[in-house]
Write a protein that holds these residues in place. Structure first.
Motif, short mmCIF file in Angstrom:
data_model
loop_
_atom_site.label_atom_id
_atom_site.label_comp_id
_atom_site.label_asym_id
_atom_site.label_seq_id
_atom_site.Cartn_x
_atom_site.Cartn_y
_atom_site.Cartn_z
N ALA A 65 0.82 -1.21 0.00
CA ALA A 65 0.00 0.00 0.00
C ALA A 65 0.85 1.26 0.00
O ALA A 65 0.43 2.30 -0.51
CB ALA A 65 -0.94 -0.01 1.19
N PHE A 66 2.06 1.21 0.53
CA PHE A 66 2.90 2.41 0.59
C PHE A 66 3.53 2.73 -0.76
O PHE A 66 3.45 3.85 -1.25
CB PHE A 66 3.99 2.25 1.65
CG PHE A 66 4.92 3.43 1.71
CD1 PHE A 66 4.49 4.64 2.23
CD2 PHE A 66 6.20 3.33 1.22
CE1 PHE A 66 5.34 5.74 2.27
CE2 PHE A 66 7.06 4.43 1.25
CZ PHE A 66 6.63 5.63 1.78
N ARG A 67 4.18 1.75 -1.37
CA ARG A 67 4.89 2.04 -2.63
C ARG A 67 4.06 1.74 -3.87
O ARG A 67 4.48 2.01 -4.98
CB ARG A 67 6.22 1.30 -2.68
CG ARG A 67 6.11 -0.20 -2.77
CD ARG A 67 7.48 -0.82 -2.87
NE ARG A 67 7.37 -2.27 -2.92
CZ ARG A 67 8.40 -3.06 -2.93
NH1 ARG A 67 9.61 -2.56 -2.90
NH2 ARG A 67 8.23 -4.35 -2.97
N GLY A 68 2.90 1.14 -3.68
CA GLY A 68 2.03 0.83 -4.80
C GLY A 68 2.17 -0.61 -5.25
O GLY A 68 3.05 -1.34 -4.77
N PHE A 69 1.31 -1.01 -6.16
CA PHE A 69 1.28 -2.36 -6.67
C PHE A 69 1.56 -2.34 -8.17
O PHE A 69 1.01 -1.51 -8.88
CB PHE A 69 -0.09 -3.00 -6.41
CG PHE A 69 -0.42 -3.11 -4.96
CD1 PHE A 69 -1.12 -2.10 -4.32
CD2 PHE A 69 -0.03 -4.21 -4.23
CE1 PHE A 69 -1.42 -2.19 -2.97
CE2 PHE A 69 -0.33 -4.32 -2.89
CZ PHE A 69 -1.02 -3.30 -2.26
N PRO A 70 2.40 -3.25 -8.66
CA PRO A 70 2.67 -3.26 -10.10
C PRO A 70 1.46 -3.74 -10.88
O PRO A 70 0.68 -4.55 -10.40
CB PRO A 70 3.83 -4.27 -10.22
CG PRO A 70 3.65 -5.18 -9.05
CD PRO A 70 3.09 -4.32 -7.94
#
Length: 155
Positions: A65-70
């Motif tokens: 959730a912090f760096r995002g999902f590919p």
């Protein structure tokens, strides 16, 4: 000025989360020697809409959730194990519930297996071939997010 910096930073994080993610160890390999796995497209059911979020590929952490999902991951051919979460796509329910975790049996074009693990993620395993693309699909025999399965299919 600070507002512009914040907006630029936010856009950078959003773009990074939409990119392809290397999900294997070692030297970079040419695309012809890799398989690509895409997250599911938004899938609509009678009681809501879901997407998948790939968090781990063969124990390599690729999203959160912090760096995002590919949106897609590049993997070496052979057996691959994904740990995925689900996001409900209605704004109110997403705020109230966050991730949804469902259980069930999987099958499909690629022999796969699915079960809930202790981390609250769903495990999906299958075999992928070099130079091919695959997509995670969410299916429901009852057309409800309360009863779903996931499969890994060739795209």
């Amino acid at each position: 000025m600070i507002f512009r910096i914040l907006i630029t930073t936010a856009i950078s994080f959003l773009l990074a989360s939409c990119a392809s993610q290397k999900a294997y160890e070692g030297e970079n390999l040419p695309a012809s020697e890799l398989a690509v796995i895409y997250n599911s497209e938004k899938t609509s059911f009678e009681d809501g809409k879901l997407i998948t979020l790939i968090e781990y590929v063969d124990d390599i952490h690729v999203g959160d959730a912090f760096r995002g999902f590919p949106t897609k991951v590049e993997v070496k051919p052979g057996e691959v194990t994904l740990k995925i979460g689900f996001r409900e796509m209605s704004f109110g329910k997403a705020l109230a519930q966050g991730f949804l975790v469902m259980g069930g049996a999987a099958g499909g074009a690629v022999a796969g297996s699915m079960n809930d693990d202790s981390e609250g993620l769903t495990t999906l395993a299958g075999t992928v071939e070099p130079g091919k693309e695959y997509i995670i699909k969410i299916i429901s025999p009852s057309n409800s997010i309360q009863e779903i399965d996931v499969v890994l299919e060739e795209k």
